[in-house]
Design an enzyme around this catalytic site. Structure first.
Site, short mmCIF file in Angstrom:
data_model
loop_
_atom_site.label_atom_id
_atom_site.label_comp_id
_atom_site.label_asym_id
_atom_site.label_seq_id
_atom_site.Cartn_x
_atom_site.Cartn_y
_atom_site.Cartn_z
N ASP A 216 0.84 -1.19 0.00
CA ASP A 216 0.00 0.00 0.00
C ASP A 216 0.88 1.24 0.00
O ASP A 216 2.09 1.15 0.22
CB ASP A 216 -0.99 -0.01 1.17
CG ASP A 216 -0.33 -0.10 2.53
OD1 ASP A 216 0.85 -0.49 2.61
OD2 ASP A 216 -1.00 0.20 3.53
N TYR B 123 2.83 4.88 0.72
CA TYR B 123 3.44 5.53 1.88
C TYR B 123 2.36 6.35 2.59
O TYR B 123 1.51 6.96 1.95
CB TYR B 123 4.57 6.46 1.44
CG TYR B 123 5.74 5.76 0.77
CD1 TYR B 123 6.52 4.84 1.47
CD2 TYR B 123 6.09 6.04 -0.54
CE1 TYR B 123 7.61 4.23 0.86
CE2 TYR B 123 7.17 5.43 -1.16
CZ TYR B 123 7.92 4.52 -0.45
OH TYR B 123 9.00 3.90 -1.05
N PHE C 265 6.39 2.48 -4.46
CA PHE C 265 7.76 2.73 -4.00
C PHE C 265 8.27 4.14 -4.30
O PHE C 265 9.30 4.55 -3.79
CB PHE C 265 8.75 1.70 -4.60
CG PHE C 265 8.43 0.28 -4.21
CD1 PHE C 265 8.65 -0.16 -2.91
CD2 PHE C 265 7.91 -0.60 -5.13
CE1 PHE C 265 8.35 -1.47 -2.55
CE2 PHE C 265 7.62 -1.92 -4.78
CZ PHE C 265 7.83 -2.35 -3.49
N HIS D 83 11.07 -8.70 0.51
CA HIS D 83 10.67 -7.31 0.36
C HIS D 83 11.87 -6.39 0.63
O HIS D 83 12.73 -6.71 1.45
CB HIS D 83 9.54 -6.99 1.34
CG HIS D 83 8.82 -5.71 1.04
ND1 HIS D 83 9.24 -4.49 1.55
CD2 HIS D 83 7.73 -5.46 0.30
CE1 HIS D 83 8.43 -3.55 1.11
NE2 HIS D 83 7.51 -4.10 0.35
#
Length: 223
Positions: free
Chosen positions: A65, A67, A78, A187
């Protein structure tokens, strides 16, 4: 089938009529009307779909999801706005590229529009979040929408590289068939980047695959 834009126009027309999508958008609008702060700004929620050239799609990177800090999210997974401090997760992505492609120059910003222009779809599974509350918009409908996006890509494209980072993104592998390439690792967040992400070499592997399939490789530089 060279022009893919009509596929996406039809896709959005169909999704907007579905009950889950209507409820989803109503919830977002209700939250905003109740003075909840939602990221990204409303105009950026579908930003990746507005900026990507669907006829040049090569790579799909799946995020979770957005920031949840002030002015960070811009609708690309990202990525952050040009004048925002680079988040730790994106710093780790830059480090992994540098390890993989030594000529890569680590930039002083985190705005990933260059990747989008190269045909890299930066797709969060969840497209909105409430300020200061990570994962606050899980299970309100976004997963259905983005799973359908992945299904459309898998149906109408071939030789696309899907980069699935982390356990959440890896769940999407079930929607992707062998006519496309899937690369998985941990991740890039500080909590898990050391479990394989730093040394995954996904960026050079992606380009080797694209070249093999007679496609232009991705220029991973940011500036």
């Amino acid at each position: 089938m060279k022009n893919k834009n009509f596929i996406w126009k039809k896709f959005f027309q169909q999704e907007k009529k579905k009950n889950y999508f209507i409820k989803l958008i109503n919830k977002i609008n209700t939250d905003i009307n109740n003075n909840k702060i939602i990221y990204p700004q409303k105009k950026y929620i579908f930003n990746i779909f507005k900026k990507i050239n669907f006829n040049n799609l090569k790579v799909v990177i799946i995020g979770q999801d957005p920031y949840y800090g002030l002015n960070q999210a811009n609708g690309f997974a990202f990525s952050v706005m040009p004048d925002i401090i680079i988040p730790p997760t994106l710093k780790n992505i830059y480090k992994a590229i540098k390890f993989d492609i030594p000529s890569f120059k680590i930039p002083n910003h985190g705005y990933l529009i260059n990747w989008v222009n190269e045909g890299v779809m930066l797709l969060n599974s969840i497209l909105t979040v409430e300020k200061g509350k990570p994962q606050s918009h899980y299970n309100i409908g976004w997963e259905i929408f983005t799973n359908n996006v992945i299904k459309i890509i898998n149906s109408y494209y071939k030789n696309i590289v899907f980069l699935l980072w982390g356990s959440y993104a890896k769940k999407k592998i079930y929607f992707i068939t062998s006519k496309n390439l899937v690369l998985t690792t941990s991740h890039p967040s500080p909590l898990s980047c050391y479990k394989g992400f730093y040394f995954c070499k996904h960026f050079s592997k992606t380009n080797k695959y694209l070249i093999l399939k007679k496609k232009k490789p991705v220029n991973w530089s940011i500036d």
